[in-house]
Design an enzyme around this catalytic site. Structure first.
Site, short mmCIF file in Angstrom:
data_model
loop_
_atom_site.label_atom_id
_atom_site.label_comp_id
_atom_site.label_asym_id
_atom_site.label_seq_id
_atom_site.Cartn_x
_atom_site.Cartn_y
_atom_site.Cartn_z
N SER A 142 -2.74 0.64 -4.33
CA SER A 142 -3.23 1.80 -3.57
C SER A 142 -4.57 2.29 -4.10
O SER A 142 -4.84 2.21 -5.30
CB SER A 142 -2.20 2.94 -3.69
OG SER A 142 -2.75 4.15 -3.24
N ALA A 143 -5.39 2.82 -3.20
CA ALA A 143 -6.67 3.40 -3.61
C ALA A 143 -6.49 4.81 -4.14
O ALA A 143 -7.43 5.41 -4.68
CB ALA A 143 -7.62 3.42 -2.41
N LYS A 197 -8.65 5.75 6.15
CA LYS A 197 -7.44 5.10 5.62
C LYS A 197 -7.82 3.97 4.66
O LYS A 197 -8.62 3.11 5.00
CB LYS A 197 -6.57 4.59 6.77
CG LYS A 197 -5.97 5.74 7.55
CD LYS A 197 -5.00 5.29 8.61
CE LYS A 197 -4.37 6.51 9.28
NZ LYS A 197 -3.52 6.13 10.42
N LYS A 227 -11.21 -1.18 -1.49
CA LYS A 227 -10.89 -2.05 -0.37
C LYS A 227 -12.03 -1.91 0.64
O LYS A 227 -12.50 -0.78 0.82
CB LYS A 227 -9.57 -1.60 0.31
CG LYS A 227 -8.35 -1.64 -0.62
CD LYS A 227 -7.15 -0.94 0.04
CE LYS A 227 -5.98 -0.83 -0.93
NZ LYS A 227 -4.84 -0.08 -0.38
N ASP A 269 0.88 -1.16 0.00
CA ASP A 269 0.00 0.00 0.00
C ASP A 269 0.92 1.22 0.00
O ASP A 269 2.11 1.11 0.32
CB ASP A 269 -0.88 -0.05 1.26
CG ASP A 269 -1.69 1.21 1.44
OD1 ASP A 269 -2.34 1.64 0.47
OD2 ASP A 269 -1.68 1.77 2.56
N LEU A 270 0.40 2.38 -0.36
CA LEU A 270 1.25 3.59 -0.41
C LEU A 270 1.12 4.46 0.84
O LEU A 270 2.05 4.56 1.66
CB LEU A 270 0.89 4.41 -1.66
CG LEU A 270 1.63 5.73 -1.80
CD1 LEU A 270 3.10 5.53 -2.13
CD2 LEU A 270 0.98 6.59 -2.90
N ASP A 271 -0.07 5.05 0.97
CA ASP A 271 -0.30 6.01 2.06
C ASP A 271 -0.23 5.31 3.42
O ASP A 271 -0.99 4.38 3.67
CB ASP A 271 -1.69 6.66 1.91
CG ASP A 271 -1.81 7.50 0.64
OD1 ASP A 271 -1.14 8.53 0.56
OD2 ASP A 271 -2.56 7.10 -0.26
N THR A 328 1.50 10.06 4.16
CA THR A 328 0.61 11.06 3.57
C THR A 328 -0.72 11.15 4.32
O THR A 328 -1.50 12.07 4.07
CB THR A 328 0.33 10.71 2.10
OG1 THR A 328 0.20 9.30 2.03
CG2 THR A 328 1.42 11.19 1.19
N GLU A 380 0.05 -3.31 4.65
CA GLU A 380 -1.08 -2.37 4.75
C GLU A 380 -1.14 -1.70 6.11
O GLU A 380 -0.85 -2.34 7.12
CB GLU A 380 -2.39 -3.16 4.59
CG GLU A 380 -3.06 -3.06 3.26
CD GLU A 380 -3.63 -1.69 2.94
OE1 GLU A 380 -3.68 -0.82 3.83
OE2 GLU A 380 -4.00 -1.48 1.79
N ASP A 381 -1.57 -0.44 6.14
CA ASP A 381 -1.78 0.24 7.42
C ASP A 381 -3.26 0.41 7.75
O ASP A 381 -3.60 0.91 8.81
CB ASP A 381 -1.13 1.63 7.42
CG ASP A 381 -1.86 2.58 6.49
OD1 ASP A 381 -2.21 2.16 5.37
OD2 ASP A 381 -2.11 3.73 6.89
#
Ligand code: G6P
Ligand code: MG
Length: 220
Positions: A114-115, A45, A145, A9-11, A17, A169-170
């Site tokens: 990522s979303a 998130k 997600k 995942d990115l953020d 971010t 994932e966070d």
């Protein structure tokens, strides 16, 4: 050799971010006359921009016309883009690049799942694009997600069966998406929140590099 697909995942996993998303949503909430707390931001998130605005308006008890809804989506994104404009390598979360580099050195494929519709410019700003064989972002997926679409698409593009993929994932919704995709789910954050994860680490600094070896050898 056995191939494990590593999907990030990115953020909140690669870059922090989440704080910028929060500031942009809070600004909009304040303009609309209500408060938006960091605790409420947890719900945002991993959730698409459109869904976030729906939740925000629910929190504020506001009914929007289609015109207002679209305008506020644009406004939030413009504020967010202003926050991330100056992002650079210093915003990469600790030990992330070491982890990416180690996986790559073992010849294992890496994807982004990522979303966010801003994923590609962010990866470029922080200089990590070259680690990713595949990028699946909010511009490609139709189901948010916890639907597994984003991760299944990433696995398919990597050419690795879903069961041989690992997801970092966070977000609760993201971990559920990984579980729904039948992948190994690794939570990055608070273990009390990320109960859906197969394994949880507060951050990558707490994850021993040998853990990655185990993921590669076990074939999950
Ligand atoms: C990520 C973040 C969410 C954000 C979503 C859409 O999943 O965790 O908080 O709402 O991306 O981001 P975007 O950059 O497209 O507004
Ligand atoms: Mg995230």
């Amino acid at each position: 050799m056995y191939r494990t697909g590593f999907i990030f995942d990115l953020d909140g996993v690669i870059v922090d971010t989440a704080k910028y998303h929060y500031l942009a949503w809070r600004k909009l909430a304040n303009e609309l006359g209500f408060e938006f707390t960091e605790e409420q931001n947890e719900l945002f998130k991993g959730v698409s921009r459109k869904r976030c605005l729906e939740i925000l308006l629910d929190i504020g008890g506001i009914t929007a016309t289609t015109e207002e809804f679209n305008r506020w989506m644009v406004e939030k994104n413009e504020d967010y883009l202003a926050y991330i404009e100056k992002m650079d390598r210093s915003e990469i979360l600790p030990k992330v690049e070491e982890v990416l580099s180690y996986i790559k050195s073992k010849g294992m494929p890496i994807a982004l799942g990522s979303a966010s519709k801003n994923a590609i410019p962010i990866l470029e700003k922080v200089g990590l694009s070259s680690y990713f064989e595949v990028v699946v972002d909010g511009n490609q997926v139709t189901k948010a997600k916890p639907d597994p679409e984003v991760f299944l698409m990433a696995a398919e593009k990597l050419g690795v069966p879903a069961q041989n993929c690992v997801v970092f994932e966070d977000a609760v919704a993201g971990l559920e998406a990984a579980n729904n995709a039948d992948m190994v789910s690794i939570g990055i954050g608070d273990a009390q929140i990320l109960t859906a994860a197969d394994h949880v680490f507060n951050n990558f600094e707490e994850m021993d590099i040998s853990f990655l070896d185990r993921l590669m050898q076990e074939g999950n």
